[in-house]
Design a protein around this motif. Structure first.
Motif, PDB file in Angstrom:
ATOM      1  N   ARG A  79       0.852  -1.196   0.000  1.00 30.01           N
ATOM      2  CA  ARG A  79       0.000   0.000   0.000  1.00 30.01           C
ATOM      3  C   ARG A  79       0.882   1.237   0.000  1.00 30.01           C
ATOM      4  O   ARG A  79       1.853   1.316   0.764  1.00 30.01           O
ATOM      5  N   VAL A  80       0.536   2.206  -0.839  1.00 25.51           N
ATOM      6  CA  VAL A  80       1.424   3.336  -1.069  1.00 25.51           C
ATOM      7  C   VAL A  80       0.653   4.654  -1.109  1.00 25.51           C
ATOM      8  O   VAL A  80      -0.550   4.685  -1.360  1.00 25.51           O
ATOM      9  N   ALA A  81       1.392   5.742  -0.857  1.00 23.33           N
ATOM     10  CA  ALA A  81       0.949   7.087  -1.215  1.00 23.33           C
ATOM     11  C   ALA A  81       1.650   7.455  -2.512  1.00 23.33           C
ATOM     12  O   ALA A  81       2.783   7.024  -2.767  1.00 23.33           O
ATOM     13  N   ILE A  82       0.981   8.246  -3.338  1.00 27.70           N
ATOM     14  CA  ILE A  82       1.464   8.550  -4.683  1.00 27.70           C
ATOM     15  C   ILE A  82       1.767  10.034  -4.797  1.00 27.70           C
ATOM     16  O   ILE A  82       0.866  10.882  -4.656  1.00 27.70           O
ATOM     17  N   PHE A 128       5.467   5.774  -2.291  1.00 23.76           N
ATOM     18  CA  PHE A 128       5.957   5.726  -0.913  1.00 23.76           C
ATOM     19  C   PHE A 128       5.127   4.730  -0.122  1.00 23.76           C
ATOM     20  O   PHE A 128       3.907   4.893   0.015  1.00 23.76           O
ATOM     21  N   ALA A 129       5.787   3.707   0.381  1.00 26.51           N
ATOM     22  CA  ALA A 129       5.081   2.667   1.141  1.00 26.51           C
ATOM     23  C   ALA A 129       4.500   3.254   2.427  1.00 26.51           C
ATOM     24  O   ALA A 129       5.164   4.004   3.149  1.00 26.51           O
ATOM     25  N   LEU A 130       3.243   2.928   2.706  1.00 26.83           N
ATOM     26  CA  LEU A 130       2.607   3.324   3.952  1.00 26.83           C
ATOM     27  C   LEU A 130       3.045   2.406   5.082  1.00 26.83           C
ATOM     28  O   LEU A 130       3.435   1.262   4.852  1.00 26.83           O
ATOM     29  N   ARG A 131       2.989   2.913   6.316  1.00 24.54           N
ATOM     30  CA  ARG A 131       3.189   2.041   7.464  1.00 24.54           C
ATOM     31  C   ARG A 131       2.076   0.998   7.502  1.00 24.54           C
ATOM     32  O   ARG A 131       0.954   1.249   7.053  1.00 24.54           O
TER      33      ARG A 131
END
Length: 366
Positions: A79-82, A128-131
């Motif tokens: 799971r990521v933020a873009i 960017f990978a989420l926690r």
């Protein structure tokens, strides 16, 4: 795949569209999960401000990788933020990691189709990978939180600093929280909206009722006439821009975070105040994602849901297939809202009820 396509002013249609083409070397297919609504999205919908039609809106995005990234750094299912800015590789600013300061960049949701569709092709460096303990809805808040962090980092925070944020919308409340994280002792938040002030107070901030008197005058009174070390304009109005300048103490810093909706005229008294108080005015735009692992976006992901509360900012979570109705309501100001997030995937839809049950903005809206 399905997409919410903006064909013209106030005209969004849910359509079947082809899967997106790769965005150059290092592109990865991402399932879009959640997309936040920015004020700029509402303007593009309501007034056509932008780069033409048809267009898929959405630049505040979280998603899940549908395949491994080219380098293998991120695996399918992550799971990521873009990050929405796509710089030109040969731009000198790209070479130093200042992607948003380049020229002729591309951008999801404004210059190219954005997040209100089921899949995107995204360069690996923009992921960017989420926690593991972060929700997809929180992931959609990484972009505005990064904008706010980038802004407040422009100003040094002196010992025992006092700050003023004019505008208690989502960006203003994120700026206030970052100022506290970065060491400001006292943060005052000004707004005309009682419900937004209630949210600010819930988050532990002093508030000013901007409907009861000018924010700068009230801030000066509350600081014994000294003014504040850092003043953040987050309303996007000429009057609040001038108030931020007037509220700043000697050697103070003024951060221009809001994109002004009207012209600001600098009277000679205001210019004299800037000169005689040796004020510093900071322009700010977007955020930095370099260097990897030590960027502003890395800091955002480390703090969201811990020292920075984004859950209480979310007032609505709606299905992206209801985009026409939702954007119309936002453009017409037909209902009170703080932060609206579109759920694009089933995974994001499943989070909606729990997220709104915990959200203070949803509570005061009800």
């Amino acid at each position: 795949m399905k997409a919410a396509v903006l064909h013209g002013i106030r005209d969004v249609r849910i359509e079947d569209v082809p899967l997106p083409d790769p965005t150059g070397v290092g592109s990865t297919l991402v399932r879009v999960d959640a997309v936040g609504v920015c004020g700029s999205d509402v303007l593009r919908f309501g007034t056509g401000k932008g780069y033409g039609f048809p267009l898929v809106l959405g630049h505040e995005m979280s998603g899940t990788l549908a395949e491994d990234s080219p380098s293998g750094r991120l695996m399918a299912g992550t799971r990521v933020a873009i990050f929405p800015c796509l710089p030109r590789p040969d731009d000198p600013m790209t070479e130093i990691g200042e992607y948003a300061l380049g020229t002729d960049y591309d951008y999801f949701g404004s210059r190219r189709d954005g997040g209100l569709e089921e899949f995107l092709q995204v360069p690996e460096r923009n992921l960017f990978a989420l926690r593991e303990d972060m929700t997809l809805l929180e992931g959609a808040m990484v972009e505005p939180a990064g904008v706010a962090l980038h802004a407040v980092r422009k100003a040094p925070v002196p010992a025992n600093a006092t700050a003023l944020v004019i505008g208690a919308g989502p960006i203003g409340m994120l700026a206030a929280q970052w100022l506290r994280v970065l060491g400001a002792t006292r943060v005052i938040v000004a707004d005309v909206d009682a419900r937004k002030r209630a949210l600010a107070e819930r988050l532990g901030f002093e508030t000013i009722d901007a409907a009861a008197g000018a924010s700068d005058e009230q801030a000066l009174e509350s600081t014994g006439g000294r003014g504040v070390d850092i003043a953040v304009e987050a309303s996007g109005l000429a009057v609040t821009f001038l108030q931020a300048i007037n509220a700043a103490a000697h050697a103070g810093h003024v951060i221009l975070l809001g994109d002004l909706r009207d012209d600001a005229v600098l009277a000679k008294e205001i210019v004299s105040r800037i000169l005689r108080r040796e004020l510093v005015l900071h322009g700010t735009w977007n955020a930095k994602i370099a260097p990897r692992d030590r960027s502003e976006w890395d800091m955002v992901i480390a703090h969201l849901g811990r020292t920075v509360n984004v859950g209480d900012l979310i007032s609505h979570v709606v299905d992206f297939e209801d985009a026409q109705q939702s954007f119309t309501a936002l453009a017409d100001r037909a209902l009170w809202s703080n932060k609206t997030i579109f759920a694009v995937s089933d995974a994001a839809r499943s989070e909606a009820s729990a997220a709104l049950a915990r959200s203070f903005s949803a509570e005061v809206m009800a």
